[in-house]
Scaffold this motif. Structure first.
Motif, short mmCIF file in Angstrom:
data_model
loop_
_atom_site.label_atom_id
_atom_site.label_comp_id
_atom_site.label_asym_id
_atom_site.label_seq_id
_atom_site.Cartn_x
_atom_site.Cartn_y
_atom_site.Cartn_z
N ASP A 169 26.33 -23.65 23.53
CA ASP A 169 25.79 -22.47 23.28
C ASP A 169 24.84 -22.27 22.35
OD1 ASP A 169 26.90 -21.79 25.61
OD2 ASP A 169 28.50 -20.50 24.91
N ALA A 212 21.70 -24.33 22.79
CA ALA A 212 20.93 -23.26 23.83
C ALA A 212 20.24 -22.50 23.31
CB ALA A 212 21.58 -23.10 25.16
N PRO A 268 22.91 -27.80 31.37
CA PRO A 268 22.72 -26.78 32.09
C PRO A 268 22.38 -25.57 31.27
CG PRO A 268 24.63 -27.75 33.10
CD PRO A 268 24.32 -28.37 31.91
N ALA A 269 23.23 -25.33 29.88
CA ALA A 269 22.94 -24.31 29.13
C ALA A 269 21.45 -24.40 28.47
CB ALA A 269 23.92 -24.47 27.99
N MET A 307 18.82 -26.12 29.71
CA MET A 307 17.82 -25.69 30.79
C MET A 307 17.67 -24.33 31.28
SD MET A 307 16.00 -28.47 30.82
CE MET A 307 15.12 -27.81 31.84
N ASP A 308 18.73 -23.58 31.18
CA ASP A 308 18.83 -22.16 31.36
C ASP A 308 17.72 -21.57 30.64
OD1 ASP A 308 19.69 -19.86 33.01
OD2 ASP A 308 20.38 -19.33 30.97
N GLN A 309 17.85 -22.05 29.11
CA GLN A 309 16.66 -21.18 28.43
C GLN A 309 15.27 -21.75 28.64
OE1 GLN A 309 17.29 -19.36 25.57
NE2 GLN A 309 19.35 -18.77 26.04
N ARG A 319 14.27 -23.03 31.50
CA ARG A 319 13.78 -22.21 32.67
C ARG A 319 13.23 -20.84 32.47
NH1 ARG A 319 17.82 -25.19 34.92
NH2 ARG A 319 19.17 -22.82 35.15
N ARG A 320 13.92 -19.91 31.83
CA ARG A 320 13.54 -18.64 31.52
C ARG A 320 12.23 -18.48 30.72
NH1 ARG A 320 18.11 -14.93 31.51
NH2 ARG A 320 20.22 -15.96 32.12
N ASP A 347 9.35 -19.54 33.13
CA ASP A 347 9.24 -18.59 34.18
C ASP A 347 8.53 -17.32 33.47
OD1 ASP A 347 10.37 -20.17 36.02
OD2 ASP A 347 12.42 -19.00 35.95
N GLU A 400 18.76 -29.81 37.21
CA GLU A 400 18.52 -28.66 36.14
C GLU A 400 17.10 -28.21 35.94
OE1 GLU A 400 20.91 -26.11 35.57
OE2 GLU A 400 22.48 -27.30 36.32
#
Length: 423
Positions: free
Chosen positions: A166, A169, A202-203, A205-207, A209-210, A213, A242
């Motif tokens: 975390d 990320a 995943p943690a 790549m979530d950041q 991608r956000r 986008d 991811e």
């Protein structure tokens, strides 16, 4: 006959031409005596050729000890020579590990020598075409990242190890907002207990991608997946799942064959880290120089290759770094174009003040410039750190000094005052 040419620097108390012939025989069809079955036809077809012997200035003391010479009472002077040997491609075929064994192999152990360094390896186009090309290289990385007409500016996750998934990320999210193009793991952080890849990818790549986008701008993350082969393939699959685009590998510790397997199994950009290269290269009379090294690993399908940094914290002369970067920007085989070029990556002690020397060394914008402390430690924060790099590049484009450009660019001005005071 197609030949792979290898160039060596050798040291020996014996006749260098004789040693060159021994090397050619040892690494092709011969041994120390002629054996049954070693026909003239076989020798003509498979023997390596000594192409050149150019003697250099001798020295009085050996660079390395040889029990073989000591037992025979053979002493100096120790003659040095640069030699070229051609190895028939048919002896090797499409076999990268055997190519490495052929141009290196037992040569380092020959009793007659007190020094041997593999300087360069060149391959004909037909042989180069047997192997994978980069999936991206320089041009493809530009297309994927939509970064054109300037260098890539990136950074490294710091602290090197210890951060939890975390934490990493959140840092990546901050660095995306700061405007970096590229973020990589440190070479010592691959799959630690504090941030295992199954959790970290995943943690992070979530950041990403956000951010992607929301802004339409992508940031390339080079996750360090250095491991045994199956694990690397598994982690590469997770990166792709991811929405990631890049994996970093420590080339020396995974090896040529594992990287070939990885290259065939993934469409990710492969970011090649050369940590440990100094063990191969640092002594002038043993090991392997970067021209030979980069040939072998580019045949494995790397997209990015580290070259260290101009004025950096490591032992390289700036001229060595420049020559390494120039090689990355050239095709491996004559007649090839952009598809056969890789992106040189500068790192180690880099900041805005080293951008001009880097630009001059490359002669174009086709390089990646990684700054850890040079971004993260900027007095006004990471965004100003990135801005200072871009402002340094603007100065290079305009043909003005950093000091002149800094008069109207505060981020660069702060960088010069802060990092420049540290020598």
């Amino acid at each position: 006959m197609d030949l792979i040419e290898a160039r060596y620097l050798i040291e020996t108390p014996m006749d260098p031409a004789k040693i060159a012939a021994i090397m050619a025989g040892e690494q092709s069809s011969g041994t120390f005596v002629r054996v049954a079955g070693e026909t003239d036809e076989l020798r003509e077809r498979c023997s390596a050729r000594v192409l050149e012997v150019r003697e250099l200035t001798p020295v009085n003391h050996p660079s390395l000890h040889s029990a073989y010479l000591t037992e025979r009472g053979i002493t100096g002077p120790y003659r040095r020579a640069e030699i070229r040997i051609g190895f028939p491609t048919g002896n090797i075929g499409k076999n990268l590990a055997t190519l490495a064994a052929t141009v290196s192999g037992n040569l380092y152990d020959l009793g007659e020598i007190t020094g041997l360094k593999l300087i360069d390896v060149t391959v004909p186009k037909a042989y180069r075409d047997l192997y994978d090309y980069p999936v991206a290289g320089t041009k493809g990385t530009r297309d994927r990242m939509d970064v054109h007409c300037r260098p890539f500016f990136g950074t490294i996750i710091k602290p090197n190890v210890g951060l939890r998934s975390d934490d990493i990320a959140r840092l990546v999210g901050q660095l995306c907002e700061a405007g970096v193009d590229f973020i990589k793991d440190d070479e010592v952080c691959a799959n630690p207990a504090s941030a295992p890849l199954a959790e970290r990818i995943p943690a992070v790549m979530d950041q990403v991608r956000r951010y992607r986008d929301r802004t339409g701008r992508d940031v390339m993350i080079a996750f360090n997946i250095t491991d045994e082969t199956d694990a690397m393939r598994h982690h590469a699959d997770l990166i792709e799942k991811e929405g990631g685009s890049c994996a970093m590998v420590s080339m020396n510790w995974t090896g040529l064959s594992a990287l070939q397997t990885l290259r065939k199994s993934t469409g990710l950009v492969l970011h090649g880290h050369r940590n440990g290269f100094g063990a191969l290269s640092r002594h002038p009379m043993i090991g392997m120089a970067y021209p030979a090294y980069q040939t072998l690993y580019r045949l494995a399908g790397m997209d990015h290759m580290h070259v260290h940094g101009m004025g950096g914290k490591f032992c390289d002369e700036d001229s060595e770094v420049e020559a390494s970067a120039q090689l990355c920007g050239k095709p491996l085989a004559a007649g090839n174009g952009d598809e056969d070029r890789v992106l040189p990556v500068f790192s180690s002690g880099q900041w805005a003040g080293t951008v001009p020397a880097t630009c001059k060394a490359v002669g174009s914008a086709d390089f990646m410039f990684l700054a850890g402390g040079g971004i993260l430690a900027h007095p006004s924060g990471p965004a100003a750190g990135i801005t200072s790099l871009r402002q340094a590049w603007e100065a290079c484009e305009a043909g003005v000094s950093l000091e002149q450009h800094a008069k109207t660019n505060p981020a660069l001005s702060e960088a010069l005052a802060f990092y420049g005071a540290r020598g």
